[in-house]
Design a protein around this motif. Structure first.
Motif, PDB file in Angstrom:
ATOM      1  N   GLU A   1       3.999   6.177  -5.283  1.00  0.00           N
ATOM      2  CA  GLU A   1       3.824   6.304  -6.774  1.00  0.00           C
ATOM      3  C   GLU A   1       2.713   7.295  -7.171  1.00  0.00           C
ATOM      4  O   GLU A   1       3.111   8.099  -7.995  1.00  0.00           O
ATOM      5  CB  GLU A   1       3.557   5.055  -7.526  1.00  0.00           C
ATOM      6  CG  GLU A   1       3.319   4.879  -9.199  1.00  0.00           C
ATOM      7  CD  GLU A   1       4.267   5.843  -9.945  1.00  0.00           C
ATOM      8  OE1 GLU A   1       4.174   6.337 -10.779  1.00  0.00           O
ATOM      9  OE2 GLU A   1       5.837   5.647  -9.374  1.00  0.00           O
TER      10      GLU A   1
ATOM     11  N   ASP B   1       0.900  -1.255  -0.076  1.00  0.00           N
ATOM     12  CA  ASP B   1       0.042  -0.149   0.135  1.00  0.00           C
ATOM     13  C   ASP B   1       0.754   1.388   0.117  1.00  0.00           C
ATOM     14  O   ASP B   1       0.617   2.314  -0.623  1.00  0.00           O
ATOM     15  CB  ASP B   1      -0.883   0.068   1.242  1.00  0.00           C
ATOM     16  CG  ASP B   1      -1.811   1.224   1.278  1.00  0.00           C
ATOM     17  OD1 ASP B   1      -2.177   1.464   0.060  1.00  0.00           O
ATOM     18  OD2 ASP B   1      -2.374   1.500   2.421  1.00  0.00           O
TER      19      ASP B   1
ATOM     20  N   ASP C   1      -8.885   1.139  -9.125  1.00  0.00           N
ATOM     21  CA  ASP C   1      -8.174   0.837 -10.337  1.00  0.00           C
ATOM     22  C   ASP C   1      -8.929  -0.344 -10.812  1.00  0.00           C
ATOM     23  O   ASP C   1      -8.488  -1.207 -11.851  1.00  0.00           O
ATOM     24  CB  ASP C   1      -6.592   0.411 -10.015  1.00  0.00           C
ATOM     25  CG  ASP C   1      -6.272  -0.706  -9.253  1.00  0.00           C
ATOM     26  OD1 ASP C   1      -7.546  -1.469  -8.670  1.00  0.00           O
ATOM     27  OD2 ASP C   1      -5.205  -1.440  -8.861  1.00  0.00           O
TER      28      ASP C   1
ATOM     29  N   TRP D   1      -7.169   0.367  -4.510  1.00  0.00           N
ATOM     30  CA  TRP D   1      -6.927   1.779  -4.185  1.00  0.00           C
ATOM     31  C   TRP D   1      -7.962   2.261  -2.987  1.00  0.00           C
ATOM     32  O   TRP D   1      -8.983   2.090  -3.098  1.00  0.00           O
ATOM     33  CB  TRP D   1      -7.173   2.701  -5.240  1.00  0.00           C
ATOM     34  CG  TRP D   1      -6.149   2.696  -6.359  1.00  0.00           C
ATOM     35  CD1 TRP D   1      -6.406   2.169  -7.500  1.00  0.00           C
ATOM     36  CD2 TRP D   1      -4.818   3.194  -6.275  1.00  0.00           C
ATOM     37  NE1 TRP D   1      -5.331   2.381  -8.361  1.00  0.00           N
ATOM     38  CE2 TRP D   1      -4.334   2.978  -7.684  1.00  0.00           C
ATOM     39  CE3 TRP D   1      -3.975   3.797  -5.347  1.00  0.00           C
ATOM     40  CZ2 TRP D   1      -3.098   3.413  -7.875  1.00  0.00           C
ATOM     41  CZ3 TRP D   1      -2.858   4.134  -5.643  1.00  0.00           C
ATOM     42  CH2 TRP D   1      -2.283   3.766  -6.883  1.00  0.00           C
TER      43      TRP D   1
ATOM     44  N   ARG E   1       2.214   1.715  -3.298  1.00  0.00           N
ATOM     45  CA  ARG E   1       1.144   2.476  -4.313  1.00  0.00           C
ATOM     46  C   ARG E   1       0.857   3.904  -3.913  1.00  0.00           C
ATOM     47  O   ARG E   1       0.938   4.767  -5.095  1.00  0.00           O
ATOM     48  CB  ARG E   1      -0.274   1.789  -4.222  1.00  0.00           C
ATOM     49  CG  ARG E   1      -0.379   0.411  -4.962  1.00  0.00           C
ATOM     50  CD  ARG E   1      -1.669  -0.162  -4.884  1.00  0.00           C
ATOM     51  NE  ARG E   1      -2.314  -0.271  -3.733  1.00  0.00           N
ATOM     52  CZ  ARG E   1      -2.205  -1.126  -3.015  1.00  0.00           C
ATOM     53  NH1 ARG E   1      -1.585  -2.394  -3.156  1.00  0.00           N
ATOM     54  NH2 ARG E   1      -2.827  -1.385  -1.691  1.00  0.00           N
ATOM     55  N   ARG E   2       0.874   4.212  -2.957  1.00  0.00           N
ATOM     56  CA  ARG E   2       0.635   5.600  -2.384  1.00  0.00           C
ATOM     57  C   ARG E   2       1.825   6.585  -2.762  1.00  0.00           C
ATOM     58  O   ARG E   2       1.802   7.563  -3.075  1.00  0.00           O
ATOM     59  CB  ARG E   2       0.574   5.800  -0.932  1.00  0.00           C
ATOM     60  CG  ARG E   2      -0.886   5.040  -0.415  1.00  0.00           C
ATOM     61  CD  ARG E   2      -1.158   5.140   1.019  1.00  0.00           C
ATOM     62  NE  ARG E   2      -2.709   4.639   1.387  1.00  0.00           N
ATOM     63  CZ  ARG E   2      -3.328   5.576   1.666  1.00  0.00           C
ATOM     64  NH1 ARG E   2      -3.101   6.667   1.550  1.00  0.00           N
ATOM     65  NH2 ARG E   2      -4.667   4.842   2.194  1.00  0.00           N
TER      66      ARG E   2
END
Length: 184
Positions: free
Chosen positions: A149, A143, A177, A182, A146-147
């Motif tokens: 990026e 997580d 997504d 997300w 992802r955050r």
């Protein structure tokens, strides 16, 4: 050496072939000349554009500043929502043209270009997105990645002053997504 010289059988030879090949060679040479002319014209246009921007951008910035001052005076005397909106729009145009004048001056001096002006809507979208997607809010390492990026993309959009992209990123964050991974 032709096929006749080695005894091969030639069924048919186009009598126009040599003329067409000569025409093709001439057209290829003409195309090459035109490409050189096009490159030269592009270089001259780019030089003219830089010259024009260096001369005209400060004048447009001054004009937009005067128009923004006039719109602000109108808004002071007429407090209607349309007049206030016009004044805000005029001030936005003045900021953008002042940025363009600074960028033209920096280009002429070989300096680093200034950042584009960031409007209140872009600032609002940026803050909202960062509050929701910040990596410190991650639940695990995946997580967090992802955050991080996504935050990089938000920061890039904000640095360019791209309000539309920030709004799109907001929709993307809220919509996920497709796989639901997300956070909302």
């Amino acid at each position: 050496m032709t096929p006749h010289d080695i005894g091969a059988t030639v069924l048919w030879e186009d009598p126009e072939r040599e003329r067409l090949m000569a025409e093709l060679v001439a057209l290829a040479a003409e195309l090459a000349d035109l490409r050189v002319e096009l490159a030269d014209a592009r270089a001259r246009l780019e030089a003219f554009t830089r010259f024009h921007d260096r001369i005209m951008a400060p004048l447009f910035a001054e004009l937009d500043g005067v128009e923004a001052d006039i719109a602000a005076l109108r808004a002071r005397h007429d407090d209607g929502p349309e007049t206030r909106r016009e004044a805000e729009e005029a001030r936005r145009r003045a900021r953008e043209s002042a940025w363009a004048a600074d960028a033209a001056r920096a280009d002429a001096e070989g300096a680093e270009r200034p950042r584009p002006p960031v409007g209140t809507e872009a600032r609002r979208l940026f803050r909202d997105l960062i509050r929701r997607c910040h990596p410190d809010l991650a639940e695990d390492d995946a997580d967090r990645a992802r955050r991080e990026e996504f935050t990089r993309r938000v920061n890039d959009a904000y640095a360019r002053g791209d309000t539309a992209l920030l709004a799109e990123l907001g929709r993307e964050w809220r919509g996920g997504d497709g796989g639901g991974s997300w956070p909302r």
